[in-house]
Design an enzyme around this catalytic site. Structure first.
Site, PDB file in Angstrom:
ATOM      1  N   ASP A 125       0.865  -1.180   0.000  1.00  9.28           N
ATOM      2  CA  ASP A 125       0.000   0.000   0.000  1.00  9.28           C
ATOM      3  C   ASP A 125       0.901   1.229   0.000  1.00  9.28           C
ATOM      4  OD1 ASP A 125      -2.076   1.749   0.130  1.00  9.28           O
ATOM      5  OD2 ASP A 125      -2.631   1.310   2.206  1.00  9.28           O
ATOM      6  N   ALA A 126       1.395   1.567  -1.196  1.00  5.63           N
ATOM      7  CA  ALA A 126       2.383   2.629  -1.349  1.00  5.63           C
ATOM      8  C   ALA A 126       1.802   3.865  -2.019  1.00  5.63           C
ATOM      9  CB  ALA A 126       3.568   2.126  -2.164  1.00  5.63           C
ATOM     10  N   LYS A 127       0.694   3.709  -2.722  1.00  3.95           N
ATOM     11  CA  LYS A 127      -0.002   4.811  -3.406  1.00  3.95           C
ATOM     12  C   LYS A 127       0.949   5.651  -4.248  1.00  3.95           C
ATOM     13  CE  LYS A 127      -3.726   5.039   0.003  1.00  3.95           C
ATOM     14  NZ  LYS A 127      -3.198   4.062   0.981  1.00  3.95           N
ATOM     15  N   ARG A 128       1.773   4.965  -5.025  1.00  2.00           N
ATOM     16  CA  ARG A 128       2.692   5.664  -5.912  1.00  2.00           C
ATOM     17  C   ARG A 128       1.920   6.237  -7.111  1.00  2.00           C
ATOM     18  NH1 ARG A 128       5.667   5.535  -1.710  1.00  2.00           N
ATOM     19  NH2 ARG A 128       7.401   4.070  -1.585  1.00  2.00           N
ATOM     20  N   THR A 148      -0.800  -0.402  -4.597  1.00  4.56           N
ATOM     21  CA  THR A 148      -1.824   0.624  -4.787  1.00  4.56           C
ATOM     22  C   THR A 148      -1.189   1.820  -5.476  1.00  4.56           C
ATOM     23  OG1 THR A 148      -1.411   1.583  -2.593  1.00  4.56           O
ATOM     24  CG2 THR A 148      -3.148  -0.102  -2.769  1.00  4.56           C
TER      25      THR A 148
END
Length: 275
Positions: free
Chosen positions: A92-95, A119
């Protein structure tokens, strides 16, 4: 050496075997660790061991490790080492970037750390996501409609062509090449919006955070989002991690995970029940 890779067929098969759609979120906060938990690493190890029989997936929130500096990065790597091979492992890094930056993010998450999924923010478009889609049997979960109040600022904006920006993101992303393992993050606090997005996108898997501490409820989420074609990863973090503040935290986490997993059983194809 890490190994990774989860085809759609393997994810479905694992869900049937475990009779679970539960995704356990690992968001460790040192200031909130239960009594007797020890270090962040020891806490995560105890949680993973307690919840492994019930977890179809684990979602590791990078921010909670990055905030600890260099020690946090070492802990993240060591947590990755102890995660079970029979679960979908989500970074869950939301790059969300373009060019070589996106390529390096993909290499870090899918090669160096060998997570099965990530993510991403979709708002820089296809070329910011394409490097991640180039890995066979690796999953991309694009932010679709999140559960925070600020989702109304952009995601729910109506478009002149009809629908909302969030709906346009989901519709457009499904046309991208190599999107077999492409899913969407859709928050649990708006079952009505979740249902509308599911009707628009019946096949992709939805990663649904916000159950428990954020106010989302399991059954409304599952009823709105689970379809024969598209699965749901019901994500619970604090409701499992901090089910007890005492030395029995691991046993409490196991009990909470089992309870959440059992709520998902009716939405998983027939298989071996949890015993």
């Amino acid at each position: 050496m890490f190994t990774a890779g989860f085809s759609v067929q393997r994810l479905v098969s694992t869900a049937r075997a475990k009779r679970s759609l539960l995704c356990v979120g690992l968001d460790p906060m040192p200031e909130h660790l239960p009594q007797g938990a020890g270090s962040v690493l020891a806490f995560c190890k105890a949680i993973v061991e307690a919840t492994a029989p019930y977890a179809l997936a684990y979602k590791v929130n990078f921010a909670f490790f990055e905030a600890l500096g260099t020690a946090g990065w070492d802990t993240l790597y060591r947590v990755r080492e102890l995660l079970p091979a029979d679960a979908l492992l989500i970074a869950d890094a939301k790059r969300g970037d373009i060019g070589t930056s996106s390529e390096r993010y993909a290499r870090a998450i899918f090669e160096a750390l060998a997570f099965d999924a990530v993510t991403l923010s979709p708002y820089m478009g296809h070329d910011s996501v394409a490097p991640f889609l180039g890995y066979p049997e690796r999953w991309v979960f694009l932010l679709g409609l999140t559960s925070n109040p600020g989702a109304a600022d952009f995601q729910q904006l109506p478009l002149a062509s009809g629908g909302t920006l969030a709906q346009a993101v989901l519709q457009t992303a499904q046309t991208w090449p190599r999107a077999a393992e492409l899913g969407f993050v859709v928050g649990a606090t708006r079952p009505d919006a979740l249902l509308a997005l599911r009707q628009q996108c019946p096949a992709p898997w939805f990663l649904v955070p916000g159950v428990g501490a954020q106010g989302g409820e399991s059954l409304p989420v599952l009823s709105a989002a689970a379809t024969p074609q598209g699965g749901v990863l019901l994500t619970v973090s604090r409701g499992i991690l901090y089910a007890s503040a005492g030395p029995d935290f691991a046993a409490a986490a196991a009990a909470a995970a089992r309870a959440y997993a059992e709520t998902t059983q009716a939405f998983v194809p027939a298989g071996t029940p949890i015993t």
